[in-house]
Design an enzyme around this catalytic site. Structure first.
Site, PDB file in Angstrom:
ATOM      1  N   CYS A 303     -28.672 -10.903  33.205  1.00 31.85           N
ATOM      2  CA  CYS A 303     -27.596 -11.876  33.000  1.00 31.85           C
ATOM      3  C   CYS A 303     -28.127 -13.303  33.112  1.00 31.85           C
ATOM      4  CB  CYS A 303     -26.447 -11.626  33.954  1.00 31.85           C
ATOM      5  SG  CYS A 303     -26.911 -11.574  35.683  1.00 31.85           S
ATOM      6  N   HIS A 889     -24.631 -13.051  40.039  1.00 30.59           N
ATOM      7  CA  HIS A 889     -24.394 -12.808  38.623  1.00 30.59           C
ATOM      8  C   HIS A 889     -24.336 -14.138  37.894  1.00 30.59           C
ATOM      9  CE1 HIS A 889     -23.096 -10.706  35.114  1.00 30.59           C
ATOM     10  NE2 HIS A 889     -21.889 -11.258  35.108  1.00 30.59           N
TER      11      HIS A 889
END
Ligand SMILES: [Zn+2]
Length: 967
Positions: A303, A889
């Site tokens: 990510c 994230h």
């Protein structure tokens, strides 16, 4: 041992090599390199450090080598384990939290020290990571994979798998979990989003081959009895097969051509997507989509890469350059600093896929492999920094697209107090002679740095190109630390305080802050880290506070004198009670375990007898240990019940070896100690232990107690190691002679079980007061402005002591002052908010909200070049980081270049967003575009299309360049 005394550790002592041998054996084994398939073990760093101290691992730390009070006890991984459910805590950091030991080293340590009660060894395998650049890694954390059946997507079972486990292993596990018979035909699907599935049709692929990441959902589909598949029916309704790609068989990695006219496969390696017949193939994410709104599949913690790519995809100047194939004419495959054009090529492919309008998401595998090949630090699948990848991408693209084929040698001239304008122009021109690319045109600006020597007043000025601004965050360099203050007065309860201390301060700063509250001089304070009822560390006043983590329990004890006082010694005291079970292997441990709070007890250094120590301690604990007048024969009750009352039977009732028996016969209350009887007792006990004869024990017990009408002591003292887990071969004798005590004498207070039960008030012992500072929310939620960061960035700063500047005039290193100023700014300005800070002991993420304008960011006031054109910027993209260190994230926001709408890119999903969403405390990298730049680019785009592609003027509009020429 010479005194015919302690048997402790006797049998194993022979097997345990001395400290020097232990040190050299382990040091040798620790050199072992990682090999695929090997097993390594996790060991708590705190324990390991204590062991290093004990064996004198580091030459500078050898003062307690071999000393019993430095003995680390059995290996203990408690700090690594979750308190309730067990298992490894999340986000542990190697070396800071745990050490990795190769199997051979672990086995040795097991033989020598054993493992703490009820713990299992934490073993992990070595796996191979990386695609082109292989490297080995101990897989400390396995992947959590969510398993469910196609017929029941609600019931999800989470299981852990290694990254090198195969799809086949998952299938087996799923058949097992869902009780699917072996003869039943099944298919496995990787579920990306609610309606996006990828068929996992290569059973031999590993989880990392398949790009599976933690939290991934895998669906198992069972074939219907009529031979059809449940997912098949659904797919025909949702999708038509018209989009079947011409290169349907080119599903192997790296085989897709970079010829832009062919149907680019998006680097996907799975050919079945809602696929019913094996002859035709679908590509994941294929369908109608808005150009630019294409997600990027997560290839396993990628990510960070996806968020950086989506930001760059939303930079119109860059994307147009690739979509218009301008890069084809400029790619520089011979640049030794470049990547042979591969970064440019794979990025171009990706941009074309993202903007093709054919995919709702794609898997950026080719790009990832290209990055991995040239930047090994990104080749693994571990979490990386999005900003670092963006910097690498821009640098790689720049060198791959550098229009300069032969970089000329340029001699740097001294500034010689020439005007800024002249030096800046010269610096920029020199830079451009070696660097000329779409990246320089778009992203590079010029920064002035001024260094000032404090001694000779020499001023050094340089102008350096930059690709992004890394802005420090003006966060108060303070932290709140909760401590427990333990006053020396026995009747006063401990008080909990919340102190404000400098982040980079020392323990004496903590004492000063506490002193303001309690009115006690800082030199009368002993600061300790209490862990598991013992002193994990006793700090010295010049220890730095970054050794103290927020989760540590810090107890500050009031002490009457300094540690090295000639008349008083401050003795660490641990409370212990009889252990119920003893499961240690290989290592004979104490039969007692720690409880309650440890104490620091000041006693006379020279004249402290056993009895004085006893009385002093009773007085010290008098707030919560009270023996009433009418206590009666409190020690007798149990004797009548089960005959197990005296200490002499302590260990044996559990059927274990009596390791401390010889220490016992100190006459309980006695001034008169009968040496003969002691020896007699000891011998008898050894015999009874050997025979395991209960009868003898009972007889002996009753003899002891019945004959003695004096009450036994409430507790007995033993010298122990600093862990309180092993007795030391030196007895504290109640013979009226002074005890030999020093600061590192740790004394265990071993309670008589009945005395503890009856007189030790646990509630009172744990009682404490809370100072109002604990309830105050001192740290109000700070909100910062981007301006605050820019101001800090351009402020005069004194260099740190470890960051000295070499003054060419003084000819030595100086603690100079330094200042940055902005000289020229690019069309697209990347601002990196330095949320992460790292050093040896202290790793931190600052997640303060920083407000930044969406439109009209005017940087004029930071620009010292007064002839520079307008510098007003609008925001076009942002990367976000959620969560803490060592994980978290990344996502991105991007403003679509055609409809001006904001969108949110979260790996394979893209959703619409509003302008207000963009500002959050997760914002990490901001991408701004200069007002006016965009329309020019859109015009260019039309021109380019009209001219049918390649146009040379696409990159000639660098504002910085113009500025340089006109000034
Ligand atoms: Zn100087």
């Amino acid at each position: 041992m010479a005194e015919g005394g302690v048997v402790e550790m006797s049998e194993d002592t022979e097997k345990i090599p001395d400290c020097a041998k232990q040190k050299s054996e382990i040091a040798n084994l620790m050199k072992k390199s990682l090999k695929k398939g090997d097993t390594w073990y996790l060991l708590d760093t705190k324990w390991y450090k204590q062991w290093k101290k004990y064996v004198g691992y580091d030459s500078w730390d050898s003062f307690s080598v071999g000393e019993q009070n430095a003995h680390p006890g059995p290996m203990d991984n408690t700090p690594l384990l979750k308190e309730e459910e067990g298992g490894l805590k999340h986000h542990l950091i190697e070396e800071l939290d745990y050490m990795l030991l190769p199997e051979e080293a672990w086995d040795k340590m097991m033989t020598w020290y054993g493992l703490a009660k009820d713990q299992e060894a934490i073993s992990r395998g070595v796996i191979e990571q990386g695609t082109f650049v292989k490297h080995f890694k101990v897989e400390v954390y396995l992947l959590d994979v969510k398993l469910c059946r196609n017929s029941d997507l609600e019931t999800v079972i989470t299981k852990q798998f290694s990254r090198v486990a195969t799809i086949e292993t998952i299938e087996k596990e799923m058949r097992n979990v869902f009780e699917i018979p072996e003869e039943k035909e099944v298919r496995l699907w990787n579920k990306y989003m609610a309606s996006t599935y990828e068929h996992l049709n290569k059973p031999a692929d590993t989880l990392q081959d398949a790009g599976l990441y933690t939290g991934q959902t895998i669906v198992i589909e069972e074939k219907n009895d009529d031979g059809t598949w449940p997912r098949q029916a659904k797919s025909t309704n949702t999708y038509t097969s018209t989009s079947t790609s011409t290169n349907s068989r080119s599903n192997s990695i790296g085989s897709s051509s970079h010829d832009s006219s062919s149907g680019y496969s998006g680097g996907t390696s799975y050919n079945s997507y809602y696929n019913s017949s094996s002859s035709s193939s679908y590509e994941p994410g294929r369908g109608h989509a808005t150009p630019g709104l294409c997600g990027l599949a997560n290839l396993g913690n990628t990510c960070f890469m996806n968020s950086a790519l989506q930001c760059m995809s939303n930079v119109p100047m860059l994307t147009q350059y690739f979509l218009n194939d301008e890069w084809v004419n400029e790619v520089n495959e011979d640049n030794p600093l470049g990547m042979k054009g591969e970064i440019a090529r794979s990025f171009a492919e990706l941009v074309k896929t993202l903007w093709s309008g054919k995919y709702s998401y794609t898997a950026p595998r080719n790009f990832k492999y290209a990055v991995g090949r040239f930047a090994p630090q990104f080749s693994g699948f571990q979490q990386q920094d999005s900003q670092e990848l963006m910097a690498f991408l821009l640098d790689g693209l720049h060198e791959d697209l550098n229009r300069i084929r032969q970089k000329p040698y340029i001699e740097m001239k001294d500034t010689d107090n020439r005007p800024d304008k002249e030096v800046a122009k010269e610096s920029w021109e020199n830079y451009r002679k070696r660097n000329d690319s779409v990246i320089v045109d778009t992203f590079h600006g010029l920064l002035k740095s001024t260094v000032h020597c404090p001694e000779c007043a020499k001023i050094s000025v340089t102008f350096d190109p930059f690709c992004y601004l890394s802005l420090p965050l003006p966060i108060k360099k303070e932290r709140q630390l909760e401590v427990f203050w333990v006053p020396i007065s026995p009747q006063k309860k401990p008080v909990q305080f919340k102190l404000t201390v400098p982040k980079m301060g020392t323990v004496s700063d903590l004492c000063n802050a506490l002193s303001n509250h309690v009115q006690i001089e800082p030199d009368k304070m002993a600061v300790t880290d209490v862990y598991s009822h013992r002193f994990h560390k006793i700090f010295s006043h010049d220890d730095t506070l970054n050794n103290i983590l927020d989760r540590d329990d810090i107890f500050v004890y009031e002490v009457p004198v300094a540690w090295d006082d000639p008349d008083t010694v401050i003795v660490p005291i641990y409370m212990r009670e009889k252990r119920v079970k003893n499961q240690y292997s290989n290592y004979q441990m104490s039969t007692y375990q720690l409880f309650g709070q440890p104490l620091l007890l000041p006693v006379p250094r020279r004249e402290c007898t056993y009895q004085i120590l006893y009385n002093q301690l009773l007085q010290r604990v008098s707030r919560y240990v009270k023996v009433p007048e009418n206590a009666g024969c409190w020690w007798k009750e149990v004797n009548e019940q089960d005959g197990q009352m005296t200490d002499s039977s302590d260990g044996k009732e559990n059927g274990e070896k009596d390791v401390i028996s010889n220490e016992e016969p100190v006459k309980e209350n006695g001034m008169a100690v009968d040496q003969k009887q002691i020896n007699g007792d000891a011998n008898e006990m050894e015999i009874s232990a050997a025979n395991g004869s209960k009868e003898t024990e009972e007889k002996q017990s009753s003899e002891n107690t019945d004959e003695s009408m004096e009450p036994p002591p409430l507790f007995k003292f033993r010298m122990v190691n600093s862990y309180g887990s092993a007795e030391i071969d030196h007895k504290l004798k109640n013979d009226g002679n002074p005890l030999r005590l020093h600061n590192r004498t740790h004394i265990a207070v071993d309670w008589h079980p009945l005395a503890k039960e009856k007189f030790y008030d646990e509630q009172a012992a744990e009682d404490l007061e809370q100072h109002e500072s604990v309830k105050q929310r001192i740290q109000r939620k700070q909100v910062l402005q981007l301006d605050d960061c820019l101001e800090l960035f351009t402020r005069v700063e004194q260099l740190g002591e470890n960051d000295l500047w070499y003054c060419p005039q003084c000819k030595k290193h100086q603690q100079a002052t330094k200042k940055f100023d902005l000289w020229s700014l690019p069309d697209v300005l990347i601002i990196h908010l330095k949320r992460f800070s790292y050093n040896r002991y202290y790793r931190d993420k600052i997640d303060t909200l920083i407000e930044f304008p969406y439109k009209g960011l005017n940087l004029k006031k930071y620009l010292i070049n007064k002839e520079h054109g307008a510098v007003t910027y609008d925001l076009i993209a942002v990367t976000n980081h959620y969560g803490g260190l060592g994980g978290g994230h990344y996502t991105a926001y991007g403003k679509h270049m055609e409809d001006d709408e904001w969108h949110y890119y979260d790996d394979s999903s893209v959703s619409s967003a509003s302008e207000e969403d963009v500002t959050s405390k997760a914002a990490y990298v901001l991408v701004y575009q200069k007002q006016g730049t965009r329309t020019k680019q859109l015009k260019c785009k039309q021109n380019c299309h009209a001219a049918g592609g390649a146009m040379e003027n696409g990159s000639s509009n660098s504002m910085s360049d113009e500025e340089m020429e006109t000034t």
